[in-house]
Write a protein that holds these residues in place. Structure first.
Motif, PDB file in Angstrom:
ATOM      1  N   GLY A   2      11.562  26.406 -27.179  1.00 53.16           N
ATOM      2  CA  GLY A   2      10.833  26.609 -28.420  1.00 53.16           C
ATOM      3  C   GLY A   2      11.164  27.925 -29.073  1.00 53.16           C
ATOM      4  N   ILE A   3      10.212  28.455 -29.794  1.00 48.51           N
ATOM      5  CA  ILE A   3      10.488  29.619 -30.615  1.00 48.51           C
ATOM      6  C   ILE A   3      10.651  30.886 -29.781  1.00 48.51           C
ATOM      7  CG2 ILE A   3       8.061  30.143 -31.119  1.00 48.51           C
ATOM      8  CD1 ILE A   3       9.316  30.547 -34.101  1.00 48.51           C
ATOM      9  N   PHE A   4       9.999  30.953 -28.614  1.00 47.26           N
ATOM     10  CA  PHE A   4      10.234  32.106 -27.746  1.00 47.26           C
ATOM     11  C   PHE A   4      11.700  32.152 -27.321  1.00 47.26           C
ATOM     12  CE2 PHE A   4       5.630  31.536 -27.029  1.00 47.26           C
ATOM     13  CZ  PHE A   4       5.197  32.812 -27.284  1.00 47.26           C
ATOM     14  N   ASP A   5      12.223  30.988 -27.009  1.00 41.97           N
ATOM     15  CA  ASP A   5      13.619  30.902 -26.579  1.00 41.97           C
ATOM     16  C   ASP A   5      14.560  31.278 -27.705  1.00 41.97           C
ATOM     17  OD1 ASP A   5      13.062  29.470 -23.894  1.00 41.97           O
ATOM     18  OD2 ASP A   5      11.950  28.344 -25.394  1.00 41.97           O
TER      19      ASP A   5
END
Lengths: 379, 379, 379, 379
Positions: free
Chosen positions: C322-325
């Motif tokens: 997701g966006i953390f990645d």
């Protein structure tokens, strides 16, 4: 004085995918500090990896027994508090048992053990220890899986009538269709991989997801495995009919030869009033179906979600979180338990999930081997 | 001199949904002219409906026997050529038999008969007659279902290893959960509805779709029905494990209590090289999966499609066609056969599909009643 | 000896969402150690937060100037190497400038500055410094965005003819429709929020995504803003027509009053041979369209992806990231640059992206205010 | 005595796609009987086609003028009541005018005329005639488009703030990129195809869909066309900014070079309380978005739908209807009007839609040619 929990890691060194997943998950909520490890049975590799990821080398041990011995010599306020077990499956049981016996908390990869018998021994050890034991059925950490659980608990579906969970992958195709490979790979060698490949590795996740979300117990099962080739000894595909209390029926479908499927875990739960559908590859979308109302699509981070769900969401709606976040939510729940803080039922899978899972795996093998008969699970 | 085929309609009057579906389908390719009918057992209603939709009233008969008798008196070039049987299930067999015996072509709704025994008698009658017999397994008319069949035939999937077809609906919930309703509705009365509700009504479509698309025969089955209530006599949910040749396994899932599902027919076929997935509610999208290549999405009307698929598409890509068009494609295939024109295998379901379907339904009932044992289908 | 990069954090304390995002991103690939910080202008809060997340308190400074002063006293091998600037927008420029002037590497949230003028000054400072400067246009970190870029670069679309990027959100509805709120919130106060709300906050991401993926520069724009209410001073919706070289046209659509949209960033790029479509809320699916071939769906982690894409994927296909990645991938690229390792163009957004972005924002304001005329961007 | 309406067809012979679409649509609800025609300007082809589809050849005329002349000689109760005009665009106006002047009802393909001036003359003729005039903006016939209209009318979205409609296709790529083809095809020859290609052919559908669903009028527009090549004289891509009353803004995006798009008509309408999104290629799914509630997915045939929507659905939920059904719904509305039955506003597009459409097309051309300026539409 650090507030971070001192975490030890067993296994998961080098390029290990499970290692990355657990390390990231332990970091995400700022709760854990990796304090010691046996990343690798080879000591040089172990040390090299510790340096690479900046873990203090004085707490890198040559093997698991040394790990326990040396840590036990340290005063409690310095000692590693919890260990993540990421080793090959057959080591889960002896490591977890010894850790629990010595008062360490445990975060354990699944399958918890290699047999139901071991699982029950571990369950006893856990009861005696009073320690926290978290089993990383990763998928229960997704906010929308948790939302399902909470809404079902509060009656959103009414009485449940039917469950259908599936875990389809295709990755074993390249191995299974090649005679040489299928006879040599450890995954398909019962001596190394245990009694089941497909059910043991993935089908059990679907089983767990059903019990986690519905709060119901599966009573009995009838399974049919597929080995595809006469010379193959392990199931690479298995369908399981399930019966629950009160005329509820359902099925668990799992396959490692479902060509082109990547990590296709999904669940559908049909109740008297409504139904839920969810798919792991689009984890931020939860579908609520009704016979009379428009389908609703629940997403993480909205105020309409339950506390259990919202507790696992760090960003506003529309910012996709993925599998790292899901695992991180399990670590978060375990952290609360380790610290003796209040936490909700469902924040991490437990010893009981592990025992149930082993029971399920053994039952499916028994059912298939006995000619697809109904086998009862222990209650 | 008209080129349209003279079509008689049996049943399907008034607001009958199946009536609308067949009438529209018969019109779509300009092949049929509704020339006579017994729309309704009540003669006044019959005539009124004929007037409403502008069918000449001199060919509206008071009952089926009169229909046959009077039409047989007409010279062959005026006589109705083909009859669509849209009556309640138990009438399919006697009507189809008499029509075939008298040289009429037949388009018949499913289930073809109420038993395998009847089905075999009809099969014999059909052989003797030389007439065309088309069974309206509607879903085989969709262009992307036909595309699956043709691509599988030409080897796009390689050897097939696994099939998973599903037909989930939720409409019976409002009946089954109400004790009064479930004990009074004809759908759940074995005397009126036959030996199976869920498998007989919808599961058999999933069965047919597997055999239609793969070209393989299902050898044996093991079924588990769910009646939900002790006082209910008919299956409202049924899961069927299936075995095919050569270690191919699979399953057929069907339910009428899958809350919120509308007409959820879907199929997944996994082969050595690739896989297909298709869902009836998005019929213009066919998904081809691979372990190593990006998934491909096939759509109707493109030059890359097979002749069988393109023959069922009337408009350029992007213009959604629906279930009327699917049924129309079956009527189109039947028209070609009736006129003695060349047509492809697969343009309409046949007597054999009907016999196989009845065999399947009876086998699932037998399996369930005998305690979920394997039952072989006739070859 | 630690291999981790010493990271300082400016802003992002407490419950700050952007703080969580950057902290997690910095952890994910085991490259950074948070060594010092000014999390909060309030020193007590600053210290409390440092303790909460276990950052050594001796490197927690009372303000930014002290941070720089004290760190500069430390020997280079102990000094913080890179700072992440997560403060309110107007502080980005002075902080980034001073950091660059003192030889720190910089990771900066967007918008980079509050004006094009500042951006150019910063660009000069950066050139002189020789330090690494990474701008966190987070969405360029997604593996499938990177895959688009690489495939376009290698000619998969042929000559590009049309671009259409969109960023729709609905969150400002609760503010904008309430007269009291819209006149008091800092977001809609030009003195605090800068010259643009909708374009400055989100439209610029769509602009960046077009230039990042196509490798083309936007030449000129014509914009139309919507303020919705006479008493509102900031754009809450804006559409921008864009022209690129060689008769390529396109548009950027952005809105904060697109009710029910969460974080709806999407892009479509149409070329002579094929097209790409991607949506941020399903970031692991990239659609490749063709006029003559079935649409293809690319997913992360497959061998068919480019190195740039695969470098941003940690797990096998089917495990949603997701966006953390996505942010973590930008941190990973910056880490390579900071260490002087080889990295690919596109691993993190640069100073040039920041300058272009400010140019774009100012041009849209100018165009709208001048009555929707074409305004050229600097080349 | 037949109750079917006597329908004449002008154009649409042979393999004409539009011919198939209208014929099927006229059949679907059993309201029309094709009674006469000029399918083709070539009389032999005309007669051959009539025979092929079984239309009585004594009412097949050699040309349009003969058609009118001969039909007018017939007594009113035998005379064709309504004509469908499916000819090339430039013939729509003279045919429609003469038909209206002679008291025939008219069903007319779009564009209604080739200019606004003609449209207004036709509007006058229509007023005088008292006949029914239906313009086949096909997409307004979809049940979920009608559901949008009715729910917006009853306030489901609250005040509308933003509209975004799009019609993307890629089919002209094979022509436009080939210098020889683009200079010779009639589609790109202003003398034959009128003043606009992309806006005139498809953009106008998006315009109509906005006005149909919102009930609002577009006040003024600013357009930017793309011709792609210097030697090309017709727009193949065009973006139109739109302004409506009361600070509502929006845009219409249309393209014939959107590679890989098939028939990508879509609309999004954002209001104070909620929003709607709909896509033509999945016409049976209507998405209702909210900032605070889960998204809802409306589908045809459910009791929760409006009468206008349900009137256009023939089968239970889950049975996909497509574009033939959509057109059939317009024919159904026209049939009610022709018979003098009660019908709802919105059951078929009207003369006013045609006049508005021509006004829109001319305004977009004017705006583009004048350098992308705002042009007001007539009120």
């Amino acid at each position: 004085m650090s507030k971070k929990i001192r975490l030890g890691i067993l296994g998961g060194g080098g390029d290990s995918l499970i290692g990355v997943l657990h390390r990231v998950a332990s970091h995400i909520n700022d709760n854990y500090q990796i304090t010691g490890a046996v990343f690798n049975p080879d000591f040089d590799a172990n040390m090299a990896f510790a340096k690479e990821i900046d873990v203090p080398t004085n707490r890198i041990y040559k093997d698991f027994d040394t790990f326990v011995e040396e840590e036990m010599k340290l005063p409690k306020e310095e000692r590693i508090e919890v260990c993540s077990i990421l080793t090959p499956n057959f080591l889960h049981f002896p490591m977890a048992k010894k850790l629990l016996d010595n008062g360490f908390h445990v975060i354990c990869e699944k399958p918890m053990t290699t047999s139901l018998e071991e699982a029950k021994i571990l369950q006893e050890a856990h009861k005696k220890s009073g320690a926290v034991f978290a089993l990383t059925h990763t998928y229960t950490g997704y906010p929308m899986v948790r939302q399902m659980r909470e809404m079902i608990k509060s009656g959103a579906l009414g009485k449940i009538h039917k469950v259908d969970a599936s875990y389809y992958q295709g990755w074993i195709n390249t191995i299974i269709h090649d005679q040489e490979k299928r006879s040599s790979v450890w995954r398909l060698d019962p001596k190394k991989a245990g009694i089941s490949s497909c059910i043991g590795d993935i089908g059990v996740h679907a089983f767990n997801l059903i019990e986690y979300t519905t709060g119901l117990r599966i009573d009995s099962i009838l399974s049919d495995f597929n080995y595809l080739y006469e010379d193959n000894q392990m199931d690479v595909d298995g369908t399981v009919l399930v019966r629950m209390d009160n005329h509820v029926k359902g099925l668990i479908r799992s396959s490692q030869v479902a060509t082109g499927e990547e990590n296709g875990l999904s669940i559908a739960i049909y109740g008297e009033k409504a139904a839920f559908k969810w798919e792991q590859e689009n984890p931020n979308f939860l579908y609520k179906l009704s016979d009379t109302e428009p389908m609703q699509v629940y997403k993480p981070g909205h105020a309409y979600n339950s506390d259990l769900s919202l507790g696992g969401t760090k960003l506003p709606p529309g910012h996709p979180e993925g599998i790292f976040d899901s695992m991180a939510n399990i670590y978060l729940g375990a952290a609360k338990a380790i610290r003796g803080e209040k936490y909700n039922d469902g924040e991490f899978p437990t010893m009981l999930d592990g025992v149930r899972g082993m029971n399920f795996i053994e039952a499916t093998v028994e059912s298939h081997k006995a000619g697809n008969i109904w086998v009862k699970l222990e209650s």
